[in-house]
Design a protein around this motif. Structure first.
Motif, PDB file in Angstrom:
ATOM      1  N   ASP A 287    -112.510   5.386 -84.028  1.00  0.00           N
ATOM      2  CA  ASP A 287    -112.057   5.895 -82.619  1.00  0.00           C
ATOM      3  C   ASP A 287    -111.789   4.705 -81.695  1.00  0.00           C
ATOM      4  OD1 ASP A 287    -112.333   8.555 -83.246  1.00  0.00           O
ATOM      5  OD2 ASP A 287    -114.272   8.848 -82.698  1.00  0.00           O
ATOM      6  N   GLN A 288    -112.712   3.703 -81.861  1.00  0.00           N
ATOM      7  CA  GLN A 288    -112.330   2.515 -80.919  1.00  0.00           C
ATOM      8  C   GLN A 288    -112.116   1.248 -81.788  1.00  0.00           C
ATOM      9  OE1 GLN A 288    -112.382   3.039 -77.713  1.00  0.00           O
ATOM     10  NE2 GLN A 288    -112.819   5.031 -77.877  1.00  0.00           N
ATOM     11  N   THR A 289    -111.392   0.115 -81.020  1.00  0.00           N
ATOM     12  CA  THR A 289    -111.038  -0.969 -81.923  1.00  0.00           C
ATOM     13  C   THR A 289    -112.502  -1.813 -81.821  1.00  0.00           C
ATOM     14  OG1 THR A 289    -108.895  -0.730 -81.217  1.00  0.00           O
ATOM     15  CG2 THR A 289    -109.704  -3.090 -81.583  1.00  0.00           C
ATOM     16  N   THR A 290    -112.814  -2.514 -82.974  1.00  0.00           N
ATOM     17  CA  THR A 290    -114.176  -3.417 -82.933  1.00  0.00           C
ATOM     18  C   THR A 290    -113.908  -4.689 -82.096  1.00  0.00           C
ATOM     19  OG1 THR A 290    -114.561  -2.403 -84.900  1.00  0.00           O
ATOM     20  CG2 THR A 290    -115.576  -4.419 -84.488  1.00  0.00           C
ATOM     21  N   ILE A 291    -114.858  -4.757 -81.338  1.00  0.00           N
ATOM     22  CA  ILE A 291    -114.883  -5.797 -80.659  1.00  0.00           C
ATOM     23  C   ILE A 291    -115.498  -6.955 -81.436  1.00  0.00           C
ATOM     24  CG2 ILE A 291    -115.706  -7.126 -78.291  1.00  0.00           C
ATOM     25  CD1 ILE A 291    -115.485  -4.623 -76.906  1.00  0.00           C
ATOM     26  N   LEU A 292    -115.027  -7.973 -82.038  1.00  0.00           N
ATOM     27  CA  LEU A 292    -115.788  -9.053 -82.696  1.00  0.00           C
ATOM     28  C   LEU A 292    -116.613  -9.871 -82.115  1.00  0.00           C
ATOM     29  CD1 LEU A 292    -112.667  -9.945 -85.094  1.00  0.00           C
ATOM     30  CD2 LEU A 292    -114.575  -8.430 -85.690  1.00  0.00           C
ATOM     31  N   GLY A 293    -116.043 -10.309 -80.964  1.00  0.00           N
ATOM     32  CA  GLY A 293    -116.826 -10.875 -80.198  1.00  0.00           C
ATOM     33  C   GLY A 293    -116.166 -11.508 -78.934  1.00  0.00           C
ATOM     34  N   ALA A 294    -117.007 -11.640 -77.685  1.00  0.00           N
ATOM     35  CA  ALA A 294    -116.412 -12.118 -76.554  1.00  0.00           C
ATOM     36  C   ALA A 294    -117.354 -12.887 -75.679  1.00  0.00           C
ATOM     37  CB  ALA A 294    -116.489 -10.890 -75.581  1.00  0.00           C
ATOM     38  N   TRP A 295    -116.901 -13.927 -74.985  1.00  0.00           N
ATOM     39  CA  TRP A 295    -117.718 -14.635 -74.372  1.00  0.00           C
ATOM     40  C   TRP A 295    -116.949 -14.927 -72.575  1.00  0.00           C
ATOM     41  CZ3 TRP A 295    -114.909 -18.817 -72.046  1.00  0.00           C
ATOM     42  CH2 TRP A 295    -113.977 -19.426 -72.549  1.00  0.00           C
ATOM     43  N   LYS A 296    -117.805 -15.477 -71.862  1.00  0.00           N
ATOM     44  CA  LYS A 296    -117.270 -15.342 -70.465  1.00  0.00           C
ATOM     45  C   LYS A 296    -118.143 -16.583 -69.937  1.00  0.00           C
ATOM     46  CE  LYS A 296    -119.857 -11.446 -68.914  1.00  0.00           C
ATOM     47  NZ  LYS A 296    -120.078 -10.326 -68.232  1.00  0.00           N
ATOM     48  N   LEU A 297    -117.625 -17.533 -69.124  1.00  0.00           N
ATOM     49  CA  LEU A 297    -118.058 -18.665 -68.575  1.00  0.00           C
ATOM     50  C   LEU A 297    -117.933 -18.284 -67.126  1.00  0.00           C
ATOM     51  CD1 LEU A 297    -119.525 -21.436 -68.588  1.00  0.00           C
ATOM     52  CD2 LEU A 297    -117.208 -22.399 -68.464  1.00  0.00           C
ATOM     53  N   SER A 298    -119.063 -18.218 -66.169  1.00  0.00           N
ATOM     54  CA  SER A 298    -118.753 -18.067 -64.676  1.00  0.00           C
ATOM     55  C   SER A 298    -119.769 -18.782 -63.970  1.00  0.00           C
ATOM     56  CB  SER A 298    -118.939 -16.523 -64.538  1.00  0.00           C
ATOM     57  OG  SER A 298    -120.291 -16.027 -65.184  1.00  0.00           O
ATOM     58  N   GLY A 299    -119.505 -18.930 -62.783  1.00  0.00           N
ATOM     59  CA  GLY A 299    -120.392 -19.673 -61.779  1.00  0.00           C
ATOM     60  C   GLY A 299    -119.884 -20.166 -60.695  1.00  0.00           C
ATOM     61  N   LYS A 300    -120.505 -20.889 -59.846  1.00  0.00           N
ATOM     62  CA  LYS A 300    -119.930 -21.709 -58.802  1.00  0.00           C
ATOM     63  C   LYS A 300    -120.610 -23.095 -58.472  1.00  0.00           C
ATOM     64  CE  LYS A 300    -118.279 -20.631 -54.002  1.00  0.00           C
ATOM     65  NZ  LYS A 300    -118.734 -19.680 -52.928  1.00  0.00           N
ATOM     66  N   THR A 301    -119.645 -24.080 -58.513  1.00  0.00           N
ATOM     67  CA  THR A 301    -120.154 -25.361 -58.566  1.00  0.00           C
ATOM     68  C   THR A 301    -120.599 -26.027 -57.154  1.00  0.00           C
ATOM     69  OG1 THR A 301    -117.956 -26.573 -58.060  1.00  0.00           O
ATOM     70  CG2 THR A 301    -118.329 -25.765 -60.352  1.00  0.00           C
TER      71      THR A 301
ATOM     72  N   GLY B 288    -119.126 -27.970 -55.452  1.00  0.00           N
ATOM     73  CA  GLY B 288    -118.134 -28.549 -54.639  1.00  0.00           C
ATOM     74  C   GLY B 288    -117.280 -27.200 -54.013  1.00  0.00           C
ATOM     75  N   GLY B 289    -117.831 -26.035 -54.380  1.00  0.00           N
ATOM     76  CA  GLY B 289    -117.071 -24.790 -53.966  1.00  0.00           C
ATOM     77  C   GLY B 289    -116.211 -24.036 -54.810  1.00  0.00           C
ATOM     78  N   TRP B 290    -116.144 -24.551 -56.091  1.00  0.00           N
ATOM     79  CA  TRP B 290    -115.233 -23.944 -57.076  1.00  0.00           C
ATOM     80  C   TRP B 290    -116.192 -22.763 -57.529  1.00  0.00           C
ATOM     81  CZ3 TRP B 290    -110.185 -25.346 -57.867  1.00  0.00           C
ATOM     82  CH2 TRP B 290    -109.949 -26.756 -57.338  1.00  0.00           C
ATOM     83  N   SER B 291    -115.181 -21.539 -57.622  1.00  0.00           N
ATOM     84  CA  SER B 291    -115.765 -20.300 -58.203  1.00  0.00           C
ATOM     85  C   SER B 291    -115.189 -20.313 -59.445  1.00  0.00           C
ATOM     86  CB  SER B 291    -115.647 -19.154 -57.373  1.00  0.00           C
ATOM     87  OG  SER B 291    -116.237 -19.255 -56.345  1.00  0.00           O
ATOM     88  N   ILE B 292    -115.601 -20.071 -60.662  1.00  0.00           N
ATOM     89  CA  ILE B 292    -115.192 -20.303 -62.034  1.00  0.00           C
ATOM     90  C   ILE B 292    -115.379 -19.107 -62.605  1.00  0.00           C
ATOM     91  CG2 ILE B 292    -114.874 -21.489 -64.183  1.00  0.00           C
ATOM     92  CD1 ILE B 292    -115.406 -23.996 -62.523  1.00  0.00           C
ATOM     93  N   GLY B 293    -114.315 -18.443 -63.373  1.00  0.00           N
ATOM     94  CA  GLY B 293    -114.642 -17.355 -64.147  1.00  0.00           C
ATOM     95  C   GLY B 293    -113.640 -17.373 -65.635  1.00  0.00           C
ATOM     96  N   LEU B 294    -114.133 -17.638 -66.471  1.00  0.00           N
ATOM     97  CA  LEU B 294    -113.204 -17.508 -67.785  1.00  0.00           C
ATOM     98  C   LEU B 294    -113.715 -16.622 -68.822  1.00  0.00           C
ATOM     99  CD1 LEU B 294    -113.358 -21.427 -68.495  1.00  0.00           C
ATOM    100  CD2 LEU B 294    -111.587 -20.021 -67.015  1.00  0.00           C
ATOM    101  N   LEU B 295    -112.645 -15.846 -69.372  1.00  0.00           N
ATOM    102  CA  LEU B 295    -113.409 -14.515 -70.346  1.00  0.00           C
ATOM    103  C   LEU B 295    -112.577 -14.558 -71.569  1.00  0.00           C
ATOM    104  CD1 LEU B 295    -114.571 -11.073 -69.563  1.00  0.00           C
ATOM    105  CD2 LEU B 295    -112.612 -11.273 -71.240  1.00  0.00           C
TER     106      LEU B 295
END
Length: 891
Positions: free
Chosen positions: A381-395, A397-404
């Motif tokens: 019924d659902q597609t299998t998610i083999l894996g996922a990652w996300k990199l997030s935070g705030k530095t 220097g005021g940088w907000s970062i979100g990678l998924l």
């Protein structure tokens, strides 16, 4: 609608920040009054943290250690409500210690009526009628983000991640400890918050933002240490300061949570189906990993995730041309979602869910259907998610970062044809999803510039075979700038999109309900069946008064080109539009007569297509209030003048002149403090020419029979009488567009029982029966889409109806046509029981039983609730039993 809880939809503890000016002396505040601007500019309160040394507190909630008495107290709490700025009715103190690996916080809540202290035992993060205290820590010290830790007298924990000063992410969960104790003087809470759950920068001397809050349930009084004004539209930026943190080391952060799961499915099936199993056993295992890459950035990884403990989606019947939106419930995607949220809706209506990233796309149901060739097929019924990652935070220097990034597997259906041949047929390609969100703060967060990008890449061979896009990409920039003493805000964004694939895939995109490029009367768009790519742009602009005083106002504008498309990674309903909005509002946040607070708003809008076609104009007024008896009311009235066209009614046909329409809404809720609570919401609409109308009411009851249990029962009943309900398109060269008079009734009941044995062991029961039935009559075709009156636009189609077919001269050529009778009756029942035990911090055992029944009867539109439910409950149920065990490891 305003509630007795926070105006942001969470606990009143969470909304401490809306109320009182920073650093105000309570007596001075009471004397000068809530509207004196000089009070908002006082210095923030400062608290010095005390080193714990060798006297690490034992976490028992009693505060008996001598080190607590040496710690400096935070005092001078003032009210958020019910009397903003007045001295707290009960004395409160908070103290802070810091050790080698954790921050310790003690909050003593004195109470002159200790027998009246309220504590409801619930599952974690559940709102309840309880006294509460919280500590909120801006360890980044960026005045934009903070970590919120909250507890009630029974030890029930809540944690929230705060971002963009006023926004919140309630899906965030941390691993921390707290103990509470109650005595003859009141109650106390003792927190231990590991540094690994915070984010801060390297430095011998640290200064963090901090605030403390207390809520007294019986009087609905909320008090805070470092207050702010409700008119400020600021939370984190108004917090006090925690100083004296010396040589606090950024910890090496690594958390691993492996899980194992066993599942038994007992589902209705056909014994002749070779894939059918009366008892289908399965098992799986996976893991979640959280790693602190730096003190600012965190990497979350999930391997083969399973979300079987998540509550099923509620039943819906969708008769529109647009895809149903389903909210995200899966923990991996809910937690930290604030880094990836990028809403593109204009306003707060049904389209408010539109977003550049819609995480339900990941792990969706397979989009292909196998050709069984007279046999049988078996697929997930659902597609299998083999894996996922996300990199997030705030530095720093005021940088907000979100990678998924997420990868889903190719899904195949196992097919046994009618001749016995066994095949594997692909129904979903191997796919990679990616989201990049980066923003930079300036001027202490009052200005921000960001970029966002999404991409979806599918295996080209399989995607082409299934008619799906092989690639889909979006990207853009956004800006936000506060000025005028932070009372005004200028914001906007510019986005672009590009999709590519086979001719069939791009043709499907052009013909979709989002754009209808095949419209015969639209000379600004063109359907090209040979295209293998499509691109577009979208832009938005807003100038708004967001704080300061009682007035709010602004101007908004948004444009979407016909080729703009984000639906591979995001959620978008329509394009080819430009819309402008003006709005104004007035709010009084202090008691006035019978009101504790009230608000009135008004707005007007006008829209056009890219070809200059007017979508008409309209406006609404709405308001909400909380009364002095803690009841809440809200209401609104909207009018669409109909001076324009709708381009989607004929689903690819020419534009149709709109008819004027009224719609309204309203409701109330009773005093949340009482054991029995009542709420009622309703909505209605009426089209002035066709006479189409709808009416819906949603009453609900909430009952607290004990300090451990909460029972809620909500229902919804709707009637939809639509004289222009789409039936279908007939013919290709000169098509006929057929409609019917639909009379639809929908009823649903949702029941929930939450019972907490301890703060870490709880049982949840959920059940929802749902019935929707519709009858069609008075069929008609679109005769002249641009005619000035409804009767001129529509032409009646005389018909005769049999059990399964309708017969009539649909296109007016004198020949009787036949089509399937569109009446329907859909019934569904969903229930589940979830026992959740957090047997050690971060480690959880789930026992789940889910049951479902479905029945769809075509050609039958009769609505008889008792008979409908009888038929549903006499069907065999599908049962799923599941055991899931996870174990948190912090090496």
């Amino acid at each position: 609608m305003m509630t007795t809880r926070s105006p942001w939809g969470c606990s009143a503890l969470v909304c401490w920040c809306l109320a009182i000016p920073a650093g105000v002396d309570a007596q001075d505040r009471a004397e000068k009054g809530s509207d004196d601007p000089s009070l908002w500019n006082r210095a923030r309160p400062v608290l010095e943290a005390t080193p714990a040394g060798e006297e690490t507190p034992s976490l028992d909630g009693r505060l008996a250690e001598a080190v607590w008495r040496r710690a400096a107290p935070a005092t001078g709490f003032t009210q958020y409500e019910p009397a903003p700025g007045a001295p707290a009715s009960q004395r409160t103190e908070a103290r802070v210690l810091y050790g080698d690996d954790a921050l310790y916080v003690a909050i003593r809540s004195w109470d002159t009526s200790p027998d009246s202290i309220v504590g409801q035992l619930t599952r974690r993060d559940q709102e309840s009628y309880s006294d509460e205290v919280a500590v909120v820590i801006d360890s980044y010290f960026d005045r934009r983000t903070a970590f919120h830790f909250q507890v009630n007298p029974k030890g029930v924990k809540t944690d929230i991640y705060r971002f963009d000063d006023t926004q919140e992410d309630r899906g965030w969960d941390a691993v921390w400890d707290v103990a509470t104790s109650q005595d003859a003087e009141g109650w106390t809470a003792e927190f231990r918050i590991p540094y690994s759950q915070l984010r801060f920068r390297e430095g011998a001397e640290q200064t963090w933002g901090i605030n403390f809050m207390r809520r007294i349930a019986r009087s609905q009084e909320t008090v805070v240490w470092a207050p702010t004004s409700r008119e400020d539209a600021a939370i984190v930026s108004r917090m006090g300061e925690l100083v004296g943190l010396s040589n606090v080391q950024t910890p090496a952060r690594m958390e691993i949570t492996p899980y194992t799961l066993g599942r038994l499915a007992r589902e209705e099936g056909n014994p002749a189906n070779p894939f059918y199993q009366a008892n289908a056993w399965s098992g799986t295992a996976g893991a979640d990993v959280k790693y602190g890459v730096t003190g600012d950035l965190t990497l979350n990884v999930t391997i083969n995730p399973d979300f079987g403990q998540v509550e099923a989606d509620p039943a819906q019947v969708n008769l529109s041309a647009f895809e149903t939106f389903l909210p995200e419930r899966r923990p991996f995607f809910v937690e930290g979602s604030s880094f990836f949220n990028f809403g593109i809706a204009l306003g707060d209506g049904d389209d408010a869910v539109e977003s550049l990233f819609y995480s339900r796309r990941i792990g969706r149901a397979p989009q292909g259907s196998p050709a069984t060739q007279g046999g049988w097929a078996d697929s997930d019924d659902q597609t299998t998610i083999l894996g996922a990652w996300k990199l997030s935070g705030k530095t720093a220097g005021g940088w907000s970062i979100g990678l998924l990034n997420a990868v889903t597997s190719e899904e195949s259906a196992d097919v046994i044809t009618g001749t016995g041949t066994r095949l594997d047929e692909a129904v979903e390609p191997f796919t990679n999803y990616a989201v990049v969100r980066v923003a930079r703060d300036f001027r202490d967060g009052r200005t921000a510039v960001g970029v966002i990008s999404t991409s979806v890449n599918r295996d080209k061979e399989t995607a082409d075979a299934l008619g799906l896009r092989s690639g889909a990409y979006t990207g853009g920039v956004d800006v936000r700038h506060r000025f005028g003493d932070d009372n005004w805000q200028l914001s906007g964004y510019l986005l672009g999109s590009h999709i590519r694939g086979s001719e069939a895939a791009i043709a499907s995109a052009q013909l979709s309900s989002a754009r209808y490029l095949q419209r015969p009367d639209a000379d600004h768009v063109e359907f090209d069946p040979a295209r293998t790519s499509l691109g577009g742009v979208m832009g938005s602009f807003a100038l708004s008064k967001i704080s300061g005083g009682r007035w709010r106002m602004g101007v908004l504008a948004q444009t979407r080109s016909p080729g703009f498309d984000v639906n591979d990674a995001g959620y978008l309903r329509e394009t080819d539009s430009s819309v402008g909005v003006l709005y104004a509002g007035y709010a009084v946040n202090s008691p006035m007569g019978i009101f504790r607070r009230w608000r009135l708003n008004a707005n007007g809008w006008r829209g056009w297509s890219y070809g200059g076609e007017s979508f008409g104009y309209g406006g609404n007024v709405n308001g909400s209030a909380q009364l002095t008896n803690f009841w809440n009311v809200h209401a609104g009235l909207n009018y669409d003048f109909g001076d324009g066209v709708t381009t989607g009614l004929l689903r690819g046909g020419p534009a149709v002149r709109k008819e004027p329409r009224w719609n309204g809404w309203g409701g109330f809720s009773s005093d949340y403090r009482k054991p029995l609570g009542l709420s009622l919401n309703g909505h209605w609409s009426r089209a002035t020419e066709s006479g189409s109308w709808s009416l819906g009411v949603s009453p609900s009851l909430r009952f607290r029979p004990s300090g451990r249990a909460t029972l809620s029962v909500g229902s919804f009943v709707s009637r939809n009488v639509n004289d222009l309900q789409w039936v279908g398109r007939f013919g290709n060269e000169d098509p006929t567009y057929l409609f019917g008079h639909m009379n639809q009734t929908t009823v649903g009941i949702t029941g929930r029982l939450d019972y907490a044995f301890t703060p870490t062991l709880s049982l949840q029961l959920y059940a929802q029966p749902f019935v929707s039935a519709a009858e069609y009559s008075d069929f008609k075709r679109m005769a002249d889409p641009g005619a000035s009156t409804y009767d001129q636009r529509m032409a009646a189609v005389p018909t005769t109806v049999t059990d399964v077919e309708v017969h009539g001269d649909v296109d007016g050529d004198g020949i009787v046509d036949s089509f399937g009778r569109p009446d329907f009756n859909f019934k569904q029942f969903r229930s589940n029981a979830v026992l959740r035990w957090e047997y050690r911090p971060g480690s959880t055992l789930f026992l789940v039983w889910a049951q479902g029944r479905d029945q769809y009867l075509p050609y039958d539109g009769s609505f008889q609730l008792r008979q409908n439910l009888d038929g549903l409950f006499h069907r065999q149920a599908d049962d799923i039993f599941m055991v899931k065990l996870s174990y948190w490891i912090n090496p």
